[in-house]
Design a protein around this motif. Structure first.
Motif, PDB file in Angstrom:
ATOM      1  N   PHE A 100       0.844  -1.188   0.000  1.00 32.91           N
ATOM      2  CA  PHE A 100       0.000   0.000   0.000  1.00 32.91           C
ATOM      3  C   PHE A 100       0.888   1.251   0.000  1.00 32.91           C
ATOM      4  CE2 PHE A 100      -3.182  -2.971   1.819  1.00 32.91           C
ATOM      5  CZ  PHE A 100      -4.238  -2.711   0.958  1.00 32.91           C
ATOM      6  N   ASP A 101       0.447   2.289  -0.699  1.00 34.60           N
ATOM      7  CA  ASP A 101       1.275   3.473  -0.922  1.00 34.60           C
ATOM      8  C   ASP A 101       1.696   4.192   0.357  1.00 34.60           C
ATOM      9  OD1 ASP A 101       1.113   3.060  -3.648  1.00 34.60           O
ATOM     10  OD2 ASP A 101      -0.557   4.463  -3.940  1.00 34.60           O
ATOM     11  N   ASP A 102       0.873   4.113   1.399  1.00 34.38           N
ATOM     12  CA  ASP A 102       1.136   4.900   2.604  1.00 34.38           C
ATOM     13  C   ASP A 102       2.086   4.230   3.591  1.00 34.38           C
ATOM     14  OD1 ASP A 102      -1.250   3.144   2.763  1.00 34.38           O
ATOM     15  OD2 ASP A 102      -1.212   3.696   4.875  1.00 34.38           O
ATOM     16  N   VAL A 103       2.377   2.964   3.405  1.00 30.52           N
ATOM     17  CA  VAL A 103       3.087   2.196   4.435  1.00 30.52           C
ATOM     18  C   VAL A 103       4.517   2.664   4.649  1.00 30.52           C
ATOM     19  CG1 VAL A 103       3.951  -0.088   5.078  1.00 30.52           C
ATOM     20  CG2 VAL A 103       1.655   0.148   4.117  1.00 30.52           C
ATOM     21  N   LEU A 104       5.327   2.681   3.603  1.00 30.76           N
ATOM     22  CA  LEU A 104       6.743   2.992   3.754  1.00 30.76           C
ATOM     23  C   LEU A 104       6.965   4.383   4.314  1.00 30.76           C
ATOM     24  CD1 LEU A 104       9.708   2.280   3.402  1.00 30.76           C
ATOM     25  CD2 LEU A 104       9.549   3.059   1.027  1.00 30.76           C
ATOM     26  N   SER A 105       6.323   5.375   3.752  1.00 26.48           N
ATOM     27  CA  SER A 105       6.549   6.757   4.205  1.00 26.48           C
ATOM     28  C   SER A 105       6.111   6.941   5.653  1.00 26.48           C
ATOM     29  CB  SER A 105       5.808   7.745   3.296  1.00 26.48           C
ATOM     30  OG  SER A 105       4.413   7.485   3.283  1.00 26.48           O
ATOM     31  N   ALA A 106       5.001   6.303   6.039  1.00 27.47           N
ATOM     32  CA  ALA A 106       4.531   6.437   7.415  1.00 27.47           C
ATOM     33  C   ALA A 106       5.503   5.810   8.407  1.00 27.47           C
ATOM     34  CB  ALA A 106       3.151   5.790   7.559  1.00 27.47           C
ATOM     35  N   LEU A 107       6.017   4.624   8.084  1.00 24.70           N
ATOM     36  CA  LEU A 107       6.970   3.967   8.986  1.00 24.70           C
ATOM     37  C   LEU A 107       8.286   4.737   9.049  1.00 24.70           C
ATOM     38  CD1 LEU A 107       6.450   0.150   8.284  1.00 24.70           C
ATOM     39  CD2 LEU A 107       5.326   1.636   9.959  1.00 24.70           C
ATOM     40  N   GLU A 108       8.733   5.264   7.924  1.00 24.52           N
ATOM     41  CA  GLU A 108       9.966   6.063   7.908  1.00 24.52           C
ATOM     42  C   GLU A 108       9.810   7.307   8.776  1.00 24.52           C
ATOM     43  OE1 GLU A 108      12.078   5.036   3.625  1.00 24.52           O
ATOM     44  OE2 GLU A 108      10.540   6.605   3.696  1.00 24.52           O
ATOM     45  N   GLU A 109       8.664   7.947   8.713  1.00 24.52           N
ATOM     46  CA  GLU A 109       8.428   9.138   9.529  1.00 24.52           C
ATOM     47  C   GLU A 109       8.386   8.795  11.014  1.00 24.52           C
ATOM     48  OE1 GLU A 109       4.936  11.114   8.114  1.00 24.52           O
ATOM     49  OE2 GLU A 109       5.741  11.353   6.075  1.00 24.52           O
ATOM     50  N   LEU A 110       7.739   7.696  11.353  1.00 24.34           N
ATOM     51  CA  LEU A 110       7.692   7.274  12.754  1.00 24.34           C
ATOM     52  C   LEU A 110       9.086   6.936  13.265  1.00 24.34           C
ATOM     53  CD1 LEU A 110       4.515   4.992  12.949  1.00 24.34           C
ATOM     54  CD2 LEU A 110       4.915   7.080  14.269  1.00 24.34           C
ATOM     55  N   LYS A 111       9.873   6.254  12.455  1.00 24.88           N
ATOM     56  CA  LYS A 111      11.228   5.871  12.858  1.00 24.88           C
ATOM     57  C   LYS A 111      12.103   7.091  13.044  1.00 24.88           C
ATOM     58  CE  LYS A 111      14.135   2.543  13.777  1.00 24.88           C
ATOM     59  NZ  LYS A 111      13.923   1.639  14.930  1.00 24.88           N
ATOM     60  N   ALA A 112      11.941   8.079  12.188  1.00 26.10           N
ATOM     61  CA  ALA A 112      12.728   9.310  12.308  1.00 26.10           C
ATOM     62  C   ALA A 112      12.361  10.073  13.583  1.00 26.10           C
ATOM     63  CB  ALA A 112      12.512  10.185  11.083  1.00 26.10           C
ATOM     64  N   LYS A 113      11.102  10.046  13.938  1.00 28.06           N
ATOM     65  CA  LYS A 113      10.624  10.776  15.115  1.00 28.06           C
ATOM     66  C   LYS A 113      10.890  10.010  16.405  1.00 28.06           C
ATOM     67  CE  LYS A 113       6.620  13.494  16.565  1.00 28.06           C
ATOM     68  NZ  LYS A 113       5.238  13.910  16.207  1.00 28.06           N
ATOM     69  N   TYR A 114      10.817   8.665  16.325  1.00 25.12           N
ATOM     70  CA  TYR A 114      11.025   7.813  17.502  1.00 25.12           C
ATOM     71  C   TYR A 114      12.060   6.741  17.146  1.00 25.12           C
ATOM     72  CZ  TYR A 114       6.494   9.968  18.496  1.00 25.12           C
ATOM     73  OH  TYR A 114       5.462  10.860  18.679  1.00 25.12           O
ATOM     74  N   PRO A 115      13.335   7.072  17.182  1.00 24.75           N
ATOM     75  CA  PRO A 115      14.396   6.161  16.707  1.00 24.75           C
ATOM     76  C   PRO A 115      14.439   4.807  17.409  1.00 24.75           C
ATOM     77  CG  PRO A 115      15.250   8.384  17.000  1.00 24.75           C
ATOM     78  CD  PRO A 115      13.879   8.375  17.596  1.00 24.75           C
ATOM     79  N   SER A 116      14.007   4.743  18.651  1.00 29.35           N
ATOM     80  CA  SER A 116      14.077   3.480  19.388  1.00 29.35           C
ATOM     81  C   SER A 116      12.869   2.576  19.123  1.00 29.35           C
ATOM     82  CB  SER A 116      14.169   3.741  20.895  1.00 29.35           C
ATOM     83  OG  SER A 116      13.006   4.393  21.378  1.00 29.35           O
ATOM     84  N   LEU A 117      11.866   3.091  18.431  1.00 29.15           N
ATOM     85  CA  LEU A 117      10.654   2.309  18.158  1.00 29.15           C
ATOM     86  C   LEU A 117      10.952   1.206  17.145  1.00 29.15           C
ATOM     87  CD1 LEU A 117       7.586   2.184  18.763  1.00 29.15           C
ATOM     88  CD2 LEU A 117       7.245   3.638  16.745  1.00 29.15           C
ATOM     89  N   LEU A 118      10.537  -0.015  17.470  1.00 35.73           N
ATOM     90  CA  LEU A 118      10.754  -1.152  16.580  1.00 35.73           C
ATOM     91  C   LEU A 118       9.498  -1.448  15.772  1.00 35.73           C
ATOM     92  CD1 LEU A 118      12.589  -3.605  19.023  1.00 35.73           C
ATOM     93  CD2 LEU A 118      13.613  -1.995  17.408  1.00 35.73           C
ATOM     94  N   PHE A 119       9.711  -1.966  14.572  1.00 37.88           N
ATOM     95  CA  PHE A 119       8.616  -2.445  13.736  1.00 37.88           C
ATOM     96  C   PHE A 119       8.841  -3.923  13.434  1.00 37.88           C
ATOM     97  CE2 PHE A 119       9.261   2.051  12.317  1.00 37.88           C
ATOM     98  CZ  PHE A 119       8.127   2.571  12.901  1.00 37.88           C
ATOM     99  N   ALA A 120       7.761  -4.676  13.427  1.00 39.09           N
ATOM    100  CA  ALA A 120       7.862  -6.102  13.128  1.00 39.09           C
ATOM    101  C   ALA A 120       6.552  -6.556  12.494  1.00 39.09           C
ATOM    102  CB  ALA A 120       8.144  -6.895  14.398  1.00 39.09           C
ATOM    103  N   VAL A 121       6.575  -7.765  11.946  1.00 39.56           N
ATOM    104  CA  VAL A 121       5.394  -8.327  11.292  1.00 39.56           C
ATOM    105  C   VAL A 121       5.008  -9.633  11.966  1.00 39.56           C
ATOM    106  CG1 VAL A 121       4.592  -9.476   9.179  1.00 39.56           C
ATOM    107  CG2 VAL A 121       5.748  -7.261   9.029  1.00 39.56           C
ATOM    108  N   ALA A 122       3.706  -9.817  12.195  1.00 40.03           N
ATOM    109  CA  ALA A 122       3.156 -11.082  12.690  1.00 40.03           C
ATOM    110  C   ALA A 122       1.991 -11.429  11.776  1.00 40.03           C
ATOM    111  CB  ALA A 122       2.686 -10.948  14.134  1.00 40.03           C
ATOM    112  N   THR A 123       2.148 -12.484  10.991  1.00 37.95           N
ATOM    113  CA  THR A 123       1.193 -12.783   9.927  1.00 37.95           C
ATOM    114  C   THR A 123       0.724 -14.234   9.936  1.00 37.95           C
ATOM    115  OG1 THR A 123       0.932 -12.833   7.493  1.00 37.95           O
ATOM    116  CG2 THR A 123       3.127 -13.237   8.360  1.00 37.95           C
TER     117      THR A 123
END
Length: 238
Positions: A100-123
């Protein structure tokens, strides 16, 4: 968001637009099992909406099994295995599902604002399949490096809404599940998040007409840009 350690994400329908891939593969597999079905891909979503996001075994038992009366338990097991085999063959031969078009930019912005925040996938998909989907030519190269871990529903892990895949994911990345949020697109996702003990569950509904239905989650958003505001709003109201 200082109390939040990780954002765990569902994959199909949340990160990747897999609706056509999933429904086409289910319909094709079912038709190979029961040719008289003549099931069309759009009927999978319209006729069996509660199955979406669930394990393939449930698709088999609901769509195929009624057309195979009198099977023994071993024959049912063999039939399920054949259905899953056919499904995976269809997926392998299909075009990769796009992000989806919004995913990458949103995660990049969150990571830039909160560097210690982790992202992961559970599927729901097996880990190997999920890794392949997330590194396909239809997905931006920058997405997978943002994800600390991709956890699939492998052997021994109960499917959502059981919490197993979320608990395994949190354990691997080394965070307290109570300091995570789970972002998904089905009631199975929100159910798994609640069962696991996540701090918050969020449903992504990109169709504005559905925004009134949280599907059991604590909050509903229209795109990934709303993750941060949903968490902040939830903390204020809690």
């Amino acid at each position: 968001m200082d109390c939040l350690s990780a954002v765990i994400l569902d994959m199909d329908g949340t990160i990747l637009d897999t609706t056509v891939e999933l429904c086409s593969a289910v319909a094709s597999a079912a038709n190979r099992m029961v040719p008289s079905l003549a099931l069309q891909h759009f009927q999978v979503l319209s006729d069996y909406p509660d199955l979406y996001g669930g394990p393939l075994e449930e698709f088999h038992d609901t769509i195929v099994l009624p057309h195979k009366p009198g099977l023994t338990k071993d024959e049912e097991k063999d039939s399920t295995a054949k259905f899953i085999k056919f499904f995976l063959e269809e997926v392998k031969n299909s075009c990769p599902s796009p992000c989806f078009d919004d995913v990458l930019s949103a995660l990049e912005e969150l990571k830039a604002k909160y560097p210690s925040l982790l992202f992961a996938v559970a599927t729901t998909k097996p880990t190997k399949t999920a890794e392949s989907d997330l590194t396909s030519s239809a997905v931006p190269n920058a997405l997978r490096p943002l994800l600390s871990h991709v956890q699939g529903t492998d052997a021994g892990i109960a499917p959502k809404p059981a919490p197993d895949v979320l608990l395994r994911c949190a354990s691997v990345i080394g965070v307290d599940i109570k300091k995570t949020i789970y972002v998904g697109d089905t009631s199975r996702d929100s159910g798994a998040g609640r069962a696991a003990g996540c701090m918050m569950t969020v449903t992504v509904q990109r169709d504005a007409d559905k925004l009134g239905n949280k599907l059991g989650a604590d909050a509903v958003i229209s795109d990934f840009k709303g993750i941060e505001s949903a968490v902040e709003r939830w903390r204020t109201e809690a």
